[in-house]
Design a protein around this motif. Structure first.
Motif, PDB file in Angstrom:
ATOM      1  N   SER A  73      48.500  66.793  67.153  1.00  0.00           N
ATOM      2  CA  SER A  73      48.036  65.591  66.469  1.00  0.00           C
ATOM      3  C   SER A  73      47.959  65.836  64.962  1.00  0.00           C
ATOM      4  O   SER A  73      48.156  64.928  64.163  1.00  0.00           O
ATOM      5  N   PHE A  74      47.714  67.069  64.582  1.00  0.00           N
ATOM      6  CA  PHE A  74      47.712  67.450  63.177  1.00  0.00           C
ATOM      7  C   PHE A  74      49.094  67.190  62.567  1.00  0.00           C
ATOM      8  O   PHE A  74      49.234  66.600  61.504  1.00  0.00           O
TER       9      PHE A  74
ATOM     10  N   ARG B  51      44.091  63.366  62.515  1.00  0.00           N
ATOM     11  CA  ARG B  51      43.126  64.464  62.385  1.00  0.00           C
ATOM     12  C   ARG B  51      43.292  65.434  63.552  1.00  0.00           C
ATOM     13  O   ARG B  51      43.811  65.070  64.604  1.00  0.00           O
ATOM     14  N   TYR B  52      42.803  66.657  63.360  1.00  0.00           N
ATOM     15  CA  TYR B  52      42.889  67.674  64.411  1.00  0.00           C
ATOM     16  C   TYR B  52      42.166  67.176  65.655  1.00  0.00           C
ATOM     17  O   TYR B  52      41.032  66.697  65.578  1.00  0.00           O
ATOM     18  N   LEU B  53      42.826  67.272  66.803  1.00  0.00           N
ATOM     19  CA  LEU B  53      42.276  66.819  68.092  1.00  0.00           C
ATOM     20  C   LEU B  53      42.029  65.313  68.131  1.00  0.00           C
ATOM     21  O   LEU B  53      41.206  64.839  68.886  1.00  0.00           O
TER      22      LEU B  53
ATOM     23  N   ALA C 209      44.369  74.391  71.819  1.00  0.00           N
ATOM     24  CA  ALA C 209      44.529  74.415  70.365  1.00  0.00           C
ATOM     25  C   ALA C 209      45.833  73.740  69.964  1.00  0.00           C
ATOM     26  O   ALA C 209      45.902  73.055  68.940  1.00  0.00           O
TER      27      ALA C 209
ATOM     28  N   GLY D 219      45.556  70.077  69.631  1.00  0.00           N
ATOM     29  CA  GLY D 219      45.006  69.731  68.333  1.00  0.00           C
ATOM     30  C   GLY D 219      46.062  69.814  67.244  1.00  0.00           C
ATOM     31  O   GLY D 219      46.199  68.905  66.426  1.00  0.00           O
ATOM     32  N   LEU D 220      46.860  70.869  67.276  1.00  0.00           N
ATOM     33  CA  LEU D 220      47.890  71.042  66.244  1.00  0.00           C
ATOM     34  C   LEU D 220      48.910  69.929  66.295  1.00  0.00           C
ATOM     35  O   LEU D 220      49.395  69.466  65.264  1.00  0.00           O
TER      36      LEU D 220
ATOM     37  N   TYR E 289      35.841  69.539  69.472  1.00  0.00           N
ATOM     38  CA  TYR E 289      35.676  70.814  68.759  1.00  0.00           C
ATOM     39  C   TYR E 289      34.738  71.729  69.528  1.00  0.00           C
ATOM     40  O   TYR E 289      35.011  72.921  69.693  1.00  0.00           O
TER      41      TYR E 289
END
Lengths: 144, 146, 174
Positions: free
Chosen positions: B86-87, B92-94, B80, B83-84, C137
């Motif tokens: 890159s956020f 974008r997330y991930l 997670a 993902g954060l 995801y």
């Protein structure tokens, strides 16, 4: 029904037979461990069904050559079902472990892992509970 | 199974090899079959084998339960967190291009490596934790009974 | 494989059932290899033959090793199974032949992933590329599920032991 149709669909039918074997074990057998095994058989045959959908005649595993010199003539199988099933297998074993843990707890609590015996125990408990409540209700009524 | 000499010797040889193979699967998963899920399972199998042949206490001395439980959470957080990250960088997330905006495909390599590491850590942790939970309750069975 | 599955139905010894299910998984891993799904076969062999068998044996050690015969008649389950099976087989009639390159499953996202992986990801293993990047995801969700299942097992089995020990302590002190 041509022979091409028959052999083209035979694999699906075999997977369905396997699936139904698993379903039969789940429905008909009383032992909880055996039910989990049946569930696993069912699950595996669904996996095989998915993978067989992603297969392409004359295709090869979806891995490019290491030097990334890609030959446009080579046909690759569809990688998408592989990804879905790959994760599903690991999730499957985790959920199986959860089911087995439940079985262990049930055995500790009730001393059996047979469905019939469990149902009997459950009825007994329900009867006891209703007896108690019945007495309580009756006592109040008689007090009136 | 403490008195099975052959099993014990072979296990000692195998455990290291299995872990090494698991690491190979983990980090070579981008180029050949393999990846975080398989590597996690293989590394967990090495510890489980050690636990089955020797004893639970011995394997828990090498790989204590508190560490296992931390690893379970760490892997998911790593995933997670990737993902954060890159956020935070405005992608974008991930979206792994965040790791190397000038060479998006290099960024993808880093991102996949991190994410797979997260997957591998969580899967190893969960499998070993489940094994510990089951084995801790198992009554001692003499070998003749099996 | 069908034979192994049927043997599982008949067997009463749960130990044999667990061993047979391990064999079943290994056979299915071989089948995955022949269907070009090497990654999947790898996972199936490691998970099914390794972890699942160990866990099932652990459960057997904690519970019982034999199945009691049930008194119920198998007619109703058989009926259910046959009806479901017939419905599913009827459903396959419209499906494309095995390995058909023009099947709907091959022509949309699958082909797209194969075409785009070399430029965008530049990794040889497409399965890893799709797993970690295009479907990041999904994989995050799957990892969360594995995590939750692990927590569930821990809560069910190991947490309670501590509580019980505490209960016994309370009883002892009381």
């Amino acid at each position: 029904m041509t022979s091409e149709f028959f052999f083209g669909h035979l694999n699906y039918w075999l997977f369905i037979i396997l699936m139904m074997t698993g379903l039969y074990i789940v429905v008909a057998k009383g032992n909880l461990v055996k039910k989990i095994v049946g569930l696993n058989i069912f699950q595996t045959s669904v996996f095989m069904f998915y993978i067989s959908i992603g297969n392409v005649t004359g295709g090869t595993a979806p891995i490019f050559p290491l030097d990334m010199k890609i030959d446009p003539d080579v046909i690759y199988s569809n990688p998408l079902p592989h990804v879905l099933i790959l994760t599903a297998i690991v999730v499957g074993v985790a959920t199986t472990a959860l089911g087995l843990a439940l079985i262990v707890r049930i055995r500790e609590e009730f001393g059996t892992i047979e469905e019939d015996a469990l149902l009997e125990l459950e009825h007994e408990i329900a009867r006891k509970v209703s007896d108690q409540h019945g007495e309580a209700m009756g006592g109040r009524h008689s007090g009136d | 199974m403490r008195h099975h000499l052959i099993l014990r010797v072979v296990t000692k040889l195998l455990v290291g090899t299995i872990i090494l193979f698991g690491l190979y699967v983990q980090f070579h998963g981008d180029f050949s079959p393999g990846g975080g899920f398989q590597a996690g399972v293989i590394i967990a199998v090495a510890f489980i084998l050690y636990g089955v042949v020797f004893s639970l206490d011995q394997v828990q001395r090498v790989f204590p339960p508190w560490l296992v439980h931390k690893l379970v959470a760490l892997g998911l957080l790593l995933y997670a967190g990737t993902g954060l990250f890159s956020f935070m960088r405005g992608f974008r997330y991930l979206d792994y291009a965040a790791f190397d905006p000038h060479h998006p495909s290099h960024g993808q390599h880093y991102g996949i490596l991190l994410v797979e590491a997260g997957v591998g850590i969580t899967v190893t942790g969960v499998m070993v934790a489940i094994y510990y939970a089951f084995a801790a309750r198992t009554p001692v069975i003499s070998d003749e009974e099996w | 494989m069908v034979l192994t599955a049927l043997a599982v139905v008949r067997m009463r010894s749960l130990f044999a059932v667990v061993m047979l299910s391990g064999i079943f998984t290994l056979l299915s891993a071989l089948l995955f290899v022949t269907m070009d799904a090497v990654d999947v076969a790898f996972t199936e062999a490691a998970v099914g033959a390794g972890i699942t068998t160990v866990l099932m044996l652990g459960t057997l050690a904690l519970t019982s090793r034999h199945e009691r015969p049930t008194a119920r008649s198998p007619l109703i389950p058989l009926f259910v199974v046959f009806v479901t099976g017939a419905a599913l087989i009827y459903g396959t009639m419209d499906m494309p032949n095995f390995g058909d390159p023009t099947a709907p499953a091959q022509t949309h996202v699958g082909a797209d992933y194969i075409a785009r992986t070399p430029e965008e990801i530049d990794l040889p293993n497409m399965v890893t590329a799709v797993l970690a990047s295009y479907r990041g995801y999904d994989t995050l969700g799957e990892v969360a599920v594995v995590f939750t299942a692990g927590i569930g097992v821990l809560l069910l089995i190991s947490g309670l032991r501590r509580r019980r020990r505490k209960d016994e302590d309370n009883e002892g002190s009381a």
